[in-house]
Design a protein around this motif. Structure first.
Motif: not given
Length: 366
Positions: A5-11, A16-18, A251-263, A311-312
């Motif tokens: 999750p940490l890496f998806d959170n980071a991505k 989003a800041l970009v 570092a843990g899974r959040q509600r928005w963690t899955s969004l990182g896969a679509a960075s 979003l998917p």
């Protein structure tokens, strides 16, 4: 295999800041504080994104260091698609009728071209004993040329190179250090220190060209020693801010963690709505002339846009653009993504399967 999750959170947080930085760029002239806020975010958000790209470009067992099929499907074809798309949009919105030049990136497409060059150079950096200092020297030397050519986004390709190589040399234990209680406690002060330093330097010593790595010393109108000193200071500030930013992320899974896969979807697609927003004249609206009104309004729009593009439904809708179906052009389909950090470690006493293609040993006859 489960993603970390940490890496998806980071991505997602970085991209989003970009988007926020790009949305706020027209507000730079509002006042000194707003300009410093925008440049601080711009100074570390893109480097974080590039470090993560370098980290996930590390050589993996059972896969070549340079996977041509993946480069074609993930970078080359999307670059051509968005290069054409952004040129057509530019012609429509800006009445720019210049011919399309494939090697001169338009707007956001520089990143795909630079990432292609960085990934092609991975065998070079992994063969060196000390790749990061050499990458820093290459970036430092790039400012001595008179001007960067328009082709290959050379200024950004060389300027951001140390961040990509930094990602190549990082290991999971380095990210674990950022989770230490002391580091996380000091992280807000790291971000505030970077902001304070940029606030002091803006606008006399810093402008967007410094943080976007687009101009040499001659193009900025300063001597090479001054350019080198400012770049070194800015690089150090960006490193402190990037580390502080990563330390503050959950570092843990959040509600928005899955969004990182679509960075990558967010990065490539957000330029079109922003160009339409700028062309609409909304930045000149009287109700948004006050900086402390405009900053949260446009920031909220940017964050909402980043979420929407992650979003998917957006992935399904824009998938043919960001990940064009090019399987028939390749000898074989690229292997699915699987990072070493995502793979669970084998249990003690469990045999590790050999890489694909390894011949099996002959049976022992008694």
């Amino acid at each position: 295999m489960e993603r970390q999750p940490l890496f998806d959170n980071a991505k997602f947080a970085a991209v989003a800041l970009v988007v926020c930085a790009h949305t706020w760029m027209p507000l730079l002239e509002k006042n000194r504080t707003v300009g410093a806020v925008v440049l601080t975010i711009a100074a570390f958000s893109m480097p974080v994104f590039i470090v993560l790209c370098g980290y996930f470009s590390r050589p993996r067992t059972g896969r070549p260091q340079v996977d041509g099929g993946r480069l074609i499907s993930q970078l080359v074809v999307p670059y051509l698609v968005f290069q054409l798309l952004y040129n057509l949009v530019g012609m429509a919105l800006e009445q720019d009728l210049q011919p399309i030049r494939l090697l001169e990136p338009r707007w956001l497409t520089w990143f795909l071209l630079s990432l292609l060059i960085w990934r092609l150079s991975v065998p070079l950096w992994t063969a060196l004993r000390h790749p990061l200092p050499i990458a820093v020297l290459v970036a430092a030397g790039s400012g001595a040329v008179h001007a960067y050519p328009a082709e290959l986004a050379l200024g950004r390709t060389l300027g951001f190179l140390p961040w990509f190589v930094l990602g190549l040399v990082l290991r999971p234990r380095h990210f674990e250090l950022l989770r230490h209680r002391t580091v996380r406690a000091l992280a807000p002060f790291g971000l505030l220190s970077a902001f304070a330093a940029i606030w002091l330097a803006y606008p006399k010593l810093l402008n967007t060209a410094w943080v976007e790595y687009t101009e040499t010393a001659a193009q900025l109108g300063v001597g090479y020693p001054v350019w080198l000193a400012v770049k070194a200071a800015l690089g150090l500030l960006s490193l402190v801010a990037a580390a502080s930013f990563l330390a503050l992320l959950p570092a843990g899974r959040q509600r928005w963690t899955s969004l990182g896969a679509a960075s990558l979807y967010v990065y490539l697609l957000h330029g079109l709505p922003l160009k339409l927003l700028q062309a609409s004249g909304v930045y000149h609206a009287r109700s948004l002339q006050h900086s402390w009104t405009a900053l949260p309004v446009y920031g909220g729009f940017a964050l909402g846009l980043a979420v929407l593009l992650s979003l998917p439904v957006s992935v399904r809708l824009f998938g043919p653009l960001v990940q064009p179906p090019v399987g028939r052009l390749l000898l074989r389909a690229p292997a699915p993504d699987a990072t070493p950090a995502d793979r669970p470690a084998p249990r003690a006493g469990t045999a590790v399967p050999p890489p694909p293609g390894t011949p099996r040993p002959a049976p022992v006859r008694h």
